[in-house]
Design a protein around this motif. Sequence first.
Motif, PDB file in Angstrom:
ATOM      1  N   LEU A 116       0.842  -1.192   0.000  1.00 42.43           N
ATOM      2  CA  LEU A 116       0.000   0.000   0.000  1.00 42.43           C
ATOM      3  C   LEU A 116       0.882   1.249   0.000  1.00 42.43           C
ATOM      4  O   LEU A 116       1.914   1.303   0.676  1.00 42.43           O
ATOM      5  N   CYS A 117       0.456   2.245  -0.776  1.00 43.46           N
ATOM      6  CA  CYS A 117       1.116   3.551  -0.797  1.00 43.46           C
ATOM      7  C   CYS A 117       0.031   4.620  -0.826  1.00 43.46           C
ATOM      8  O   CYS A 117      -1.018   4.439  -1.469  1.00 43.46           O
ATOM      9  N   ALA A 118       0.240   5.717  -0.097  1.00 38.16           N
ATOM     10  CA  ALA A 118      -0.802   6.744   0.005  1.00 38.16           C
ATOM     11  C   ALA A 118      -0.194   8.137  -0.027  1.00 38.16           C
ATOM     12  O   ALA A 118       0.942   8.347   0.418  1.00 38.16           O
ATOM     13  N   ARG A 119      -0.974   9.098  -0.542  1.00 39.50           N
ATOM     14  CA  ARG A 119      -0.576  10.512  -0.507  1.00 39.50           C
ATOM     15  C   ARG A 119      -1.823  11.382  -0.393  1.00 39.50           C
ATOM     16  O   ARG A 119      -2.914  11.013  -0.860  1.00 39.50           O
ATOM     17  N   ASN A 123      -8.249  17.329   0.064  1.00 37.54           N
ATOM     18  CA  ASN A 123      -9.354  16.759   0.851  1.00 37.54           C
ATOM     19  C   ASN A 123      -9.508  15.248   0.694  1.00 37.54           C
ATOM     20  O   ASN A 123     -10.531  14.685   1.091  1.00 37.54           O
ATOM     21  N   GLU A 124      -8.523  14.605   0.114  1.00 38.56           N
ATOM     22  CA  GLU A 124      -8.593  13.154  -0.065  1.00 38.56           C
ATOM     23  C   GLU A 124      -7.229  12.528   0.196  1.00 38.56           C
ATOM     24  O   GLU A 124      -6.187  13.163   0.001  1.00 38.56           O
ATOM     25  N   VAL A 125      -7.267  11.273   0.625  1.00 33.91           N
ATOM     26  CA  VAL A 125      -6.063  10.453   0.674  1.00 33.91           C
ATOM     27  C   VAL A 125      -6.195   9.403  -0.424  1.00 33.91           C
ATOM     28  O   VAL A 125      -7.158   8.622  -0.431  1.00 33.91           O
ATOM     29  N   HIS A 126      -5.261   9.426  -1.364  1.00 39.94           N
ATOM     30  CA  HIS A 126      -5.289   8.474  -2.477  1.00 39.94           C
ATOM     31  C   HIS A 126      -4.410   7.275  -2.134  1.00 39.94           C
ATOM     32  O   HIS A 126      -3.265   7.438  -1.697  1.00 39.94           O
ATOM     33  N   ASN A 138      -8.083   3.151  -3.986  1.00 43.27           N
ATOM     34  CA  ASN A 138      -9.107   3.597  -3.045  1.00 43.27           C
ATOM     35  C   ASN A 138      -8.885   5.054  -2.684  1.00 43.27           C
ATOM     36  O   ASN A 138      -7.768   5.581  -2.821  1.00 43.27           O
ATOM     37  N   LYS A 139      -9.960   5.690  -2.191  1.00 41.29           N
ATOM     38  CA  LYS A 139      -9.881   7.077  -1.741  1.00 41.29           C
ATOM     39  C   LYS A 139     -10.559   7.217  -0.388  1.00 41.29           C
ATOM     40  O   LYS A 139     -11.598   6.599  -0.141  1.00 41.29           O
ATOM     41  N   ALA A 160      -4.482   6.840  10.419  1.00 42.29           N
ATOM     42  CA  ALA A 160      -4.971   7.904  11.301  1.00 42.29           C
ATOM     43  C   ALA A 160      -5.020   9.197  10.499  1.00 42.29           C
ATOM     44  O   ALA A 160      -4.052   9.542   9.808  1.00 42.29           O
ATOM     45  N   VAL A 161      -6.162   9.900  10.553  1.00 45.28           N
ATOM     46  CA  VAL A 161      -6.318  11.137   9.789  1.00 45.28           C
ATOM     47  C   VAL A 161      -6.669  12.277  10.736  1.00 45.28           C
ATOM     48  O   VAL A 161      -7.337  12.080  11.757  1.00 45.28           O
TER      49      VAL A 161
END
Length: 560
Positions: A116-119, A123-126, A138-139, A160-161
């Motif tokens: 998994l990789c995210a950025r 207003n979204e985490v991709h 996913n978003k 965690a956001v």
Amino acid sequence: MAPSTPLLTVRGSEGLYMVNGPPHFTESTVFPRINVISVTKKGLLHSFDLPKAVCLEFSPKNTVLATWQPYTASKDDTAGIPNLQLYDVKTGTCLKSFIQKKMQNWCPSWSEDETLCARNVNNEVHFFENNNFNTIANKLHLKKINDFVLSPGPQPYKVAVYVPGSKGAPSFVRLYQYPNFDEPHAALANKSFFKADKVTMLWNKKATAVLVIASTDVDKTGASYYGEQTLHYIATNGESAVVQLPKNGPIYDVVWNSSSTEFCAVYGFMPAKATVFNLKCDPVFDFGTGPRNAAYYSPHGHILVLAGFGNLRGQMEVWDVKKYKLISKPVASDSTYFAWCPDGEHILTATCAPRLRVNNGYKIWHYTGSVLHKYDVPSNAELWQVSWQPFLDGIFPEKAITYQVVPSDVPSEEPKVATAYRPPALRNKPVTNSKLHEEEPPQNMKPQPGNEKPLSKTALKNQRKHEAKKAAKQEARIDKSPDMPPAPAQQSTPRSTISQSTSGDPETDRKIKNLKKKLRAIEQLKEQAAAGKQLEKNQLEKIQKEKALLQELEDLELGI
């Protein structure tokens, strides 16, 4: 078989080079430009012509290299040139380019297995899977989302956001399990709070809980130059609490032990306190006060270093946290960087530019306090960065702690002790002993009444058991006498109980003072509850301890 010791990478005005760790400390050649070097094969893999790149980061398994350079808009006011590149380390090809305007949180976050990789994007985490950056798997959409942190460890992945508050609404941190984002009650836990211009979120190693340091830029009470900080605990099972810190002032550092069952906080106006807490946010051990603003657990979690860097003099306290016994007290003056070696035995301290541009260099220590290697950069050069070669957990086995100083060929230096300033009118007069601050020793080194020697850990444990039995007997005696009128102190906390009293013994008076302080805090919590405020779990537990505290106070005042 574990390697002897990791390599040390050094970067400065003299170039980029590597140094063998203890016991050799020999150097290799200097590498120009941005290069990807195979340490095991000692050969050049790839070279990238990126003269403006200022940030580099490898993915956890070293399959992707991320680079960032300052964003510049195009002349025709259209979308600028992508400034965040992701390269395949094996082939050297560019996998994907993004526009990342801010340097803050520029690098994408990977899970440890790189599945998994995210950025964060508007207003979204991709989320991307298996390093396929051409498809968003996913978003997670939350309005005004400011920051996120992926959990460490294997699946199931958690995130965690943080969403800052606005227009009177509180800020909040939520915990989710990937990919369950869309259901109405998808969040594993939620914690809202006021007084948060920014937060720092810290997952424990087992991904069961997050510590949140909430900070304001300005302390409206005027008590602190650093703003105001609060510490919150959030668990993936839905529990949350405010960590009650016994001393007012800034929170300098918070760090999890690798066991994931306890954490250490350094806090309070100087001299700062340091305390280890358990998962119920109850204090486990109090290190007292000292000139410190940072804490560092060893990779195996069995040693803790409390240190005072930056505007402090570099004093370090090395503790055995299984026995809560002090191992050594070395001094690393002018240090701007600290890092544990992955072997859990050696420590790196460095003085780097631009934080300090004089006396640049680094030292490698053994945790018992001896300097094994020292390198001073020439006066016309600078040291910019130094770091240990990373290794996976478990490569280096945990070794038994030794208290005997390891011998070294490096001559020891006596730390320079700065004398206090004295005005000219007082320089020829005798020095009077006066302290600006009352220093508090660690809890196992506090002298007991009638005994100048500190109690051992076993003696402290036995003493607590004895006090608990005595309190239980006293409560049982009261319960068996229903016809006796209850003592006023057990009905409430009247003002007479909180009045000043002296027993003639300074240690007893100090205990009485601390008990009264706790009882006043409980009174305030009860008043808040009566006013309709919903209390945290740990605050309710404090109220339940009122009866025992009152009994202990009564025993102390009666000299029992």
